[in-house]
Motif scaffolding. Structure first.
Motif, PDB file in Angstrom:
ATOM      1  N   PRO A 176       0.839  -1.199   0.000  1.00 56.70           N
ATOM      2  CA  PRO A 176       0.000   0.000   0.000  1.00 56.70           C
ATOM      3  C   PRO A 176       0.875   1.251   0.000  1.00 56.70           C
ATOM      4  CG  PRO A 176       0.095  -0.935   2.198  1.00 56.70           C
ATOM      5  CD  PRO A 176       0.823  -1.895   1.293  1.00 56.70           C
ATOM      6  N   LYS A 177       0.256   2.397  -0.105  1.00 57.40           N
ATOM      7  CA  LYS A 177       1.036   3.643  -0.122  1.00 57.40           C
ATOM      8  C   LYS A 177       1.837   3.767   1.165  1.00 57.40           C
ATOM      9  CE  LYS A 177      -1.876   7.330   1.826  1.00 57.40           C
ATOM     10  NZ  LYS A 177      -0.820   8.115   2.483  1.00 57.40           N
ATOM     11  N   ARG A 178       3.018   4.334   1.051  1.00 60.33           N
ATOM     12  CA  ARG A 178       3.801   4.600   2.258  1.00 60.33           C
ATOM     13  C   ARG A 178       3.127   5.749   3.002  1.00 60.33           C
ATOM     14  NH1 ARG A 178       4.821   0.449   0.119  1.00 60.33           N
ATOM     15  NH2 ARG A 178       6.807  -0.105  -0.868  1.00 60.33           N
ATOM     16  N   GLY A 187      -2.177   6.596  -3.799  1.00 60.67           N
ATOM     17  CA  GLY A 187      -2.034   5.138  -3.712  1.00 60.67           C
ATOM     18  C   GLY A 187      -2.966   4.611  -2.634  1.00 60.67           C
ATOM     19  N   PRO A 188      -3.319   3.323  -2.688  1.00 58.37           N
ATOM     20  CA  PRO A 188      -4.276   2.777  -1.719  1.00 58.37           C
ATOM     21  C   PRO A 188      -3.704   2.727  -0.298  1.00 58.37           C
ATOM     22  CG  PRO A 188      -3.320   1.022  -3.037  1.00 58.37           C
ATOM     23  CD  PRO A 188      -2.841   2.304  -3.642  1.00 58.37           C
ATOM     24  N   LYS A 225      -5.028  14.339  -5.201  1.00 59.00           N
ATOM     25  CA  LYS A 225      -5.570  13.624  -6.358  1.00 59.00           C
ATOM     26  C   LYS A 225      -6.475  14.555  -7.176  1.00 59.00           C
ATOM     27  CE  LYS A 225      -6.127   9.788  -3.609  1.00 59.00           C
ATOM     28  NZ  LYS A 225      -6.772   8.554  -3.141  1.00 59.00           N
ATOM     29  N   SER A 235       7.174   6.228  -7.225  1.00 61.13           N
ATOM     30  CA  SER A 235       6.395   7.052  -6.305  1.00 61.13           C
ATOM     31  C   SER A 235       7.183   7.331  -5.026  1.00 61.13           C
ATOM     32  CB  SER A 235       5.085   6.342  -5.951  1.00 61.13           C
ATOM     33  OG  SER A 235       5.343   5.207  -5.144  1.00 61.13           O
ATOM     34  N   ARG A 275       1.879   9.403  -7.964  1.00 60.31           N
ATOM     35  CA  ARG A 275       1.564   8.557  -9.122  1.00 60.31           C
ATOM     36  C   ARG A 275       0.569   9.279 -10.019  1.00 60.31           C
ATOM     37  NH1 ARG A 275      -0.158   2.698  -6.754  1.00 60.31           N
ATOM     38  NH2 ARG A 275       0.980   2.711  -4.803  1.00 60.31           N
ATOM     39  N   ALA A 295       6.206   2.243  -3.494  1.00 56.09           N
ATOM     40  CA  ALA A 295       4.926   1.527  -3.629  1.00 56.09           C
ATOM     41  C   ALA A 295       4.560   1.375  -5.098  1.00 56.09           C
ATOM     42  CB  ALA A 295       3.833   2.278  -2.878  1.00 56.09           C
TER      43      ALA A 295
END
Lengths: 504, 241
Positions: free
Chosen positions: A278-280, A286-287, B135, B162, B168, B207
């Motif tokens: 997952p995302k840091r 990111g998830p 986002k 990333s 991203r 990631a």
């Protein structure tokens, strides 16, 4: 198998539907030819294609032969990266796991990128029953989802739809009439799905490869929807066939060389993404939560089976579909399962292990071997189709008439007197049905054959009957063999008996 | 995280660990082993040997990269200095009438001075204030600007990783993507990029590792090529140096 629509029971009936649909036949032919030529050009341009195929095969063989080690390694590494890893023995368990996660997120909407595993599981149906909207985001998949159909090609799912049909489907979604113009239609889908990406609580992906040493999962795509699905929603759920493993990133270079070239003739798909956990905490996108569900669903049935284990080497490129003369005529839906073409003809019965029910698609092949020639990891699909037919007969699912016929054939052929009298009988009997040297009647066992072509008549004098006079003729015409040629040939014969090369 | 959620995750985790032995043990048994295999010898790792010898000169790498990038519908340019690249970006931004630009928080871009060159344009720097919805910023941007981590000449591919400072979304959500490629990061083969990840420590692996080869595309409607389906439809590769 239930796709939410009834379909005819046999591959023959389903192919009749396809053969009567001229647009479908033309579209399938055009698309498969485009992809096949693309592959040919790309593999020739790249060069040393046989060496790359062989390397791809070796990597897949090695990984599957040690799948216990590599899968375990992948699981440990993915967990260490912060991924929640789950195991599903069958489709039902995989669906239950996905539903539990979706329910805990109180999800209203799930965006999905293309995944053949999720087609196997019919997960959209399950989500919708829970009142969760499931949106396919690959352009082709989105179109066939709106149509309530299933993919007919592993790479181009909506191969069977024309732009007017697509415009009609999308117009309904848009609430206004959209022209049948590709860029306008695609533009509408882009806007529409942007909203969906930003709304959805969960993104669901498949998995092209999983790297054991790093615990990463890899996605190949051209549109960017898989990146969307794995970047925008807060939770990512990945459905992964348990055989998708490769050991290292170095091996990914080989797969990235073989897969896009074999699938579409591209040097690389527009996007290849390796996602490692997952995302840091500090990342801006990111998830936040990532799940990987490792699915067996019949795959382990092939493990340890010498005839079918290599099926697990498949990298799902679709090259065998494009190469197959039968697929090019009947299209994907005629195969009736999730996977179509030569790979589907073997994989569907193998995954479901119900030979009786599915064996008829193994007959939808001419055994020409074009699938093997096309396969980037050299899976001998045509041999497997023969094994499958073998098993069907061994298990007693052969046709009674065929069995009786074979027994009769054996009885006649094993005795020269019987053979002679049967041929005589035939020569006399056929006089009733022969017209211009052909037998066109469809009575009794002749029906199957004569429906699509005619049987030639038996000659008035058979080869056996002519044998004596033929021998006489040859003796009279040819001068006796010279002595040195005779000696040489006798020597060659002797050598062969001593273990030299022989035919067959 | 809600308490109920945590317990579900914990429960699933427990189930997963319990199932793992059976699942993987079953695979081992099918393969004829009593227990899970030890680390096997891995004789055919990565690309064939003849391939790993391939290395092009810098000139050839630049030429091949540009050819490949253009052949899939991207725009490629080569500049001697970052200053030239900046001028090009500024000109194109004005030409495209860009109102919003989002860029990564990378030293090369911080030093570029694009903000001074385009005073009228709203230029956002990724994640500089974590409280904002980044986002949404990226989705609303006309141009996303990145400096690539690696590039591959043989396939015409850029690689972006990333991090806190590198979203991203920046290479994905805007209509136009512009990617600056410092020439020393342009390699011949994909394998040269892969070695960075195979040897990496876990904490050094990002990631998201994204290989991008041209504009977003689809041929799903009657085999008719459509550009910019979900990702950027207009992509610039700017090689510098």
């Amino acid at each position: 198998m239930n796709h939410g629509q009834t379909q005819p029971a046999t591959v023959k009936e389903r192919s009749h539907i396809a053969l009567n649909n001229e647009f479908l036949r033309k579209a399938v032919k055009f698309t498969t030819e485009r992809l096949r030529n693309g592959k040919k050009k790309a593999s020739e341009e790249h060069g040393n294609w046989e060496e790359w195929r062989e390397r791809g095969k070796q990597i897949r063989l090695h990984t599957i032969a040690h799948l216990d080690y590599y899968l375990n390694q992948f699981v440990e590494n993915a967990r260490a990266n912060g991924v929640h890893v789950h195991f599903a023995a069958d489709g039902k368990e995989a669906v239950e796991l996905s539903m539990k996660i979706a329910a805990s997120k109180q999800a209203k909407s799930v965006v999905k990128s293309k995944s053949m595993v999720s087609e196997e599981l019919h997960i959209n149906h399950a989500l919708e029953e829970m009142g969760i909207e499931a949106v396919e985001t690959d352009l082709g998949e989105y179109i066939i989802q709106l149509a309530g159909e299933t993919p007919s090609h592993i790479i181009i799912p909506a191969i069977h739809k024309n732009r007017y049909q697509i415009a009609e489907l999308l117009s309904k979604e848009a609430g206004e009439t959209l022209p049948a113009d590709t860029s306008i239609l695609a533009g509408f889908v882009r806007r529409k799905l942007r909203e969906k990406f930003l709304e959805a609580e969960i993104g669901m992906t498949g998995c092209n490869f999983a790297i054991a040493e790093t615990g990463s999962m890899v996605l190949f795509e051209n549109e960017g929807n898989a990146r969307m699905v794995s970047t925008v929603p807060k939770t990512q759920i990945t459905l992964m066939g348990m055989e998708r493993i490769i050991p290292t990133f170095a091996d990914l270079e080989v797969m990235a060389t073989l897969l896009p070239r074999s699938a579409t003739g591209q040097k690389l798909t527009v996007y290849m993404s390796a996602i490692t956990g997952p995302k840091r905490t500090v990342d801006g996108d990111g998830p936040e939560e990532m799940h990987i569900i490792i699915v067996d669903n019949g795959r382990s049935l092939q493990l340890g089976d010498p005839e079918f284990q290599e099926l697990l080497n498949c990298i799902r490129c679709g090259a065998c579909l494009n190469a197959c003369p039968v697929y090019r005529h009947i299209g994907g839906h005629a195969y009736g399962g999730t996977y179509s073409g030569p790979i589907g003809a073997v994989l569907t019965p193998a995954l479901q292990s119900n030979v009786a029910e599915w064996d008829d698609i193994a007959n939808a092949s001419s055994l020409c071997g074009a699938c093997y020639e096309a396969c980037p990891v050299k899976i001998p699909l045509h041999d497997m189709l023969v094994y499958l037919r073998n098993r069907k007969v061994e298990k007693g699912y052969g046709q009674t008439a065929e069995k009786i016929g074979m027994k009769g054939f054996a009885a006649i052929m094993s005795n020269s007197k019987r053979m002679r009298s049967v041929v005589k009988l035939g020569q006399i009997g056929q006089k009733l049905v022969v017209r211009q040297g052909l037998i066109k009647t469809k009575i009794g066992p002749l029906k199957g054959w004569n429906s699509v072509r005619y049987l030639p008549s038996l000659p008035n004098e058979s080869f056996r009957e002519r044998w004596d006079s033929l021998v006489q003729e040859v003796k009279n015409e040819n001068s006796p063999m010279s002595e040195d040629i005779r000696t040489r040939m006798e020597q060659a014969l002797k050598q062969r008996e001593n273990g030299g090369r022989s035919h067959g | 995280m809600a308490e109920q959620e945590l317990t579900l995750l914990e429960q699933l985790e427990k189930e997963s660990r319990a199932k793992q032995a059976k699942f993987i043990g079953g695979i081992a048994a099918k393969l004829g082993r009593q227990e899970i295999a030890k680390k096997p010898v891995h004789p055919f790792r990565g690309a064939p040997d003849f391939w790993t010898q391939l290395e092009w000169s810098q000139e050839e790498r630049i030429e091949r990269f540009m050819d490949n990038w253009q052949s899939v519908g991207g725009h490629a340019f080569h500049f001697a200095t970052m200053e030239e690249a900046k001028q090009f970006i500024a000109e194109r931004a004005l030409e495209l009438e860009a109102k919003h630009i989002i860029r990564q928080n990378q030293p090369e871009l911080n030093e570029l001075g694009l903000e001074e060159a385009l005073p009228e344009v709203d230029i956002q720097v990724w994640n500089h204030n974590p409280a904002e919805n980044w986002k949404a910023h990226a989705a609303g941007a006309d141009i996303g600007l990145v400096v690539v981590d690696h590039a591959i000449a043989y396939t015409g591919t850029i690689t972006v990783l990333s991090s806190q400072d590198k979203g991203r979304s920046v290479s994905l959500l805007p209509t136009v993507m512009m990617a600056i490629i410092p020439v020393e990061r342009l390699k011949t083969r994909m394998g040269e990029v892969m070695t960075h990840f195979d040897g990496a420590r876990r904490e050094d692996l990002p990631a998201g590792i994204h290989f991008i080869t041209g504009p977003s595309r689809s041929s799903d409607i009657e085999n008719d090529l459509t550009i910019g389906v979900h990702g950027p439809g207009i992509v610039y590769a700017l090689i510098v140096g």
